[in-house]
Motif scaffolding. Structure first.
Motif, PDB file in Angstrom:
ATOM      1  N   UNK A   1      -7.845   0.568   8.856  1.00 36.73           N
ATOM      2  CA  UNK A   1      -7.356   1.501   7.847  1.00 36.73           C
ATOM      3  C   UNK A   1      -6.381   0.800   6.895  1.00 36.73           C
ATOM      4  N   UNK A   2      -5.454   0.052   7.456  1.00 39.89           N
ATOM      5  CA  UNK A   2      -4.472  -0.676   6.642  1.00 39.89           C
ATOM      6  C   UNK A   2      -5.175  -1.720   5.773  1.00 39.89           C
ATOM      7  N   UNK A   3      -6.183  -2.376   6.315  1.00 40.63           N
ATOM      8  CA  UNK A   3      -6.933  -3.377   5.546  1.00 40.63           C
ATOM      9  C   UNK A   3      -7.594  -2.751   4.325  1.00 40.63           C
ATOM     10  N   UNK A   4      -8.206  -1.590   4.503  1.00 37.64           N
ATOM     11  CA  UNK A   4      -8.849  -0.901   3.379  1.00 37.64           C
ATOM     12  C   UNK A   4      -7.809  -0.528   2.324  1.00 37.64           C
ATOM     13  N   UNK A   5      -6.662  -0.040   2.768  1.00 38.71           N
ATOM     14  CA  UNK A   5      -5.596   0.326   1.835  1.00 38.71           C
ATOM     15  C   UNK A   5      -5.143  -0.888   1.038  1.00 38.71           C
ATOM     16  N   UNK A   6      -4.888  -1.989   1.718  1.00 40.06           N
ATOM     17  CA  UNK A   6      -4.367  -3.190   1.048  1.00 40.06           C
ATOM     18  C   UNK A   6      -5.383  -3.842   0.123  1.00 40.06           C
ATOM     19  N   UNK A   7      -6.657  -3.800   0.489  1.00 37.06           N
ATOM     20  CA  UNK A   7      -7.691  -4.390  -0.366  1.00 37.06           C
ATOM     21  C   UNK A   7      -7.800  -3.662  -1.699  1.00 37.06           C
ATOM     22  N   UNK A   8      -7.481  -2.378  -1.707  1.00 34.74           N
ATOM     23  CA  UNK A   8      -7.645  -1.603  -2.933  1.00 34.74           C
ATOM     24  C   UNK A   8      -6.361  -1.527  -3.760  1.00 34.74           C
ATOM     25  N   UNK A   9      -5.253  -1.997  -3.191  1.00 30.89           N
ATOM     26  CA  UNK A   9      -3.969  -1.930  -3.898  1.00 30.89           C
ATOM     27  C   UNK A   9      -3.445  -3.347  -4.127  1.00 30.89           C
ATOM     28  N   UNK A  10      -3.325  -3.727  -5.371  1.00 31.91           N
ATOM     29  CA  UNK A  10      -2.808  -5.060  -5.695  1.00 31.91           C
ATOM     30  C   UNK A  10      -1.388  -5.228  -5.168  1.00 31.91           C
ATOM     31  N   UNK A  11      -1.169  -6.300  -4.456  1.00 37.80           N
ATOM     32  CA  UNK A  11       0.168  -6.626  -4.005  1.00 37.80           C
ATOM     33  C   UNK A  11       0.607  -5.979  -2.708  1.00 37.80           C
ATOM     34  N   UNK A  12      -0.215  -5.110  -2.132  1.00 39.25           N
ATOM     35  CA  UNK A  12       0.161  -4.465  -0.876  1.00 39.25           C
ATOM     36  C   UNK A  12      -0.006  -5.454   0.272  1.00 39.25           C
ATOM     37  N   UNK A  13       1.015  -5.568   1.093  1.00 37.75           N
ATOM     38  CA  UNK A  13       1.015  -6.493   2.219  1.00 37.75           C
ATOM     39  C   UNK A  13       0.834  -5.693   3.507  1.00 37.75           C
ATOM     40  N   UNK A  14      -0.213  -5.979   4.286  1.00 37.07           N
ATOM     41  CA  UNK A  14      -0.465  -5.204   5.506  1.00 37.07           C
ATOM     42  C   UNK A  14       0.701  -5.238   6.495  1.00 37.07           C
ATOM     43  N   UNK A  15       1.458  -6.311   6.486  1.00 38.58           N
ATOM     44  CA  UNK A  15       2.584  -6.427   7.418  1.00 38.58           C
ATOM     45  C   UNK A  15       3.729  -5.496   7.051  1.00 38.58           C
ATOM     46  N   UNK A  16       3.733  -4.997   5.829  1.00 36.25           N
ATOM     47  CA  UNK A  16       4.799  -4.110   5.367  1.00 36.25           C
ATOM     48  C   UNK A  16       4.466  -2.638   5.574  1.00 36.25           C
ATOM     49  N   UNK A  17       3.241  -2.335   5.990  1.00 33.65           N
ATOM     50  CA  UNK A  17       2.833  -0.940   6.133  1.00 33.65           C
ATOM     51  C   UNK A  17       3.002  -0.500   7.580  1.00 33.65           C
ATOM     52  N   UNK A  18       4.008   0.333   7.794  1.00 31.83           N
ATOM     53  CA  UNK A  18       4.236   0.954   9.094  1.00 31.83           C
ATOM     54  C   UNK A  18       3.936   2.434   8.976  1.00 31.83           C
ATOM     55  N   UNK A  19       3.962   3.141  10.085  1.00 27.70           N
ATOM     56  CA  UNK A  19       3.631   4.565  10.066  1.00 27.70           C
ATOM     57  C   UNK A  19       4.473   5.361   9.078  1.00 27.70           C
ATOM     58  N   UNK A  20       5.754   5.051   8.995  1.00 31.84           N
ATOM     59  CA  UNK A  20       6.652   5.848   8.170  1.00 31.84           C
ATOM     60  C   UNK A  20       7.098   5.144   6.890  1.00 31.84           C
ATOM     61  N   UNK A  21       6.505   3.999   6.598  1.00 34.44           N
ATOM     62  CA  UNK A  21       6.833   3.287   5.365  1.00 34.44           C
ATOM     63  C   UNK A  21       6.175   4.010   4.195  1.00 34.44           C
ATOM     64  N   UNK A  22       6.961   4.397   3.228  1.00 34.88           N
ATOM     65  CA  UNK A  22       6.401   5.053   2.045  1.00 34.88           C
ATOM     66  C   UNK A  22       5.493   4.068   1.312  1.00 34.88           C
ATOM     67  N   UNK A  23       4.349   4.568   0.861  1.00 27.29           N
ATOM     68  CA  UNK A  23       3.436   3.704   0.114  1.00 27.29           C
ATOM     69  C   UNK A  23       4.143   3.077  -1.086  1.00 27.29           C
ATOM     70  N   UNK A  24       5.060   3.793  -1.684  1.00 31.50           N
ATOM     71  CA  UNK A  24       5.773   3.270  -2.859  1.00 31.50           C
ATOM     72  C   UNK A  24       6.715   2.132  -2.499  1.00 31.50           C
ATOM     73  N   UNK A  25       7.048   1.972  -1.218  1.00 34.21           N
ATOM     74  CA  UNK A  25       7.922   0.884  -0.778  1.00 34.21           C
ATOM     75  C   UNK A  25       7.159  -0.400  -0.463  1.00 34.21           C
ATOM     76  N   UNK A  26       5.830  -0.365  -0.535  1.00 33.80           N
ATOM     77  CA  UNK A  26       5.017  -1.502  -0.080  1.00 33.80           C
ATOM     78  C   UNK A  26       5.019  -2.702  -1.024  1.00 33.80           C
ATOM     79  N   UNK A  27       4.971  -2.719  -2.269  1.00 35.59           N
ATOM     80  CA  UNK A  27       5.039  -1.649  -3.257  1.00 35.59           C
ATOM     81  C   UNK A  27       3.652  -1.261  -3.770  1.00 35.59           C
ATOM     82  N   UNK A  28       3.456   0.030  -3.950  1.00 36.21           N
ATOM     83  CA  UNK A  28       2.244   0.565  -4.562  1.00 36.21           C
ATOM     84  C   UNK A  28       2.681   1.610  -5.582  1.00 36.21           C
ATOM     85  N   UNK A  29       2.111   1.542  -6.779  1.00 35.66           N
ATOM     86  CA  UNK A  29       2.410   2.594  -7.742  1.00 35.66           C
ATOM     87  C   UNK A  29       1.420   3.739  -7.542  1.00 35.66           C
TER      88      UNK A  29
END
Length: 82
Positions: free
Chosen positions: A9-37
């Motif tokens: 799931x995290x891999x799919x999210x990161x592949x579609x969002x430029x600059x998203x790092x899978x290591x930064x995505x935790x359960x409660x991490x806001x998508x905007x903090x990854x950073x994703x606009x």
């Protein structure tokens, strides 16, 4: 009931969002903090829909702030994230 891994799931999210790092995505991490606009978030959620044959209505997309919100929504569609 469909089962997917959290890593996939995290891999799919990161592949579609430029600059998203899978290591930064935790359960409660806001998508905007990854950073994703907002456009990255919409693209990521649409990629999740396509990859896992899920439905995320527009009115629900705006309420999905982090991975936990997304996982909870997927569970309403009998998609279990392990």
């Amino acid at each position: 009931m469909k089962q997917i891994s959290k890593a996939n799931l995290i891999e799919v999210i990161c592949e579609s969002a430029d600059g998203a790092n899978p290591e930064e995505i935790g359960n409660n991490t806001a998508f905007t903090d990854v950073p994703m606009d907002s456009l990255d978030i919409m693209a990521a959620l649409q990629a999740v829909e396509d990859a896992f044959d899920a439905s995320i209505p527009d009115e629900v997309m705006h309420d999905l702030r982090n991975l936990e919100d997304l996982i909870n929504h997927l569970q309403t569609q009998d998609i279990v994230v392990t």
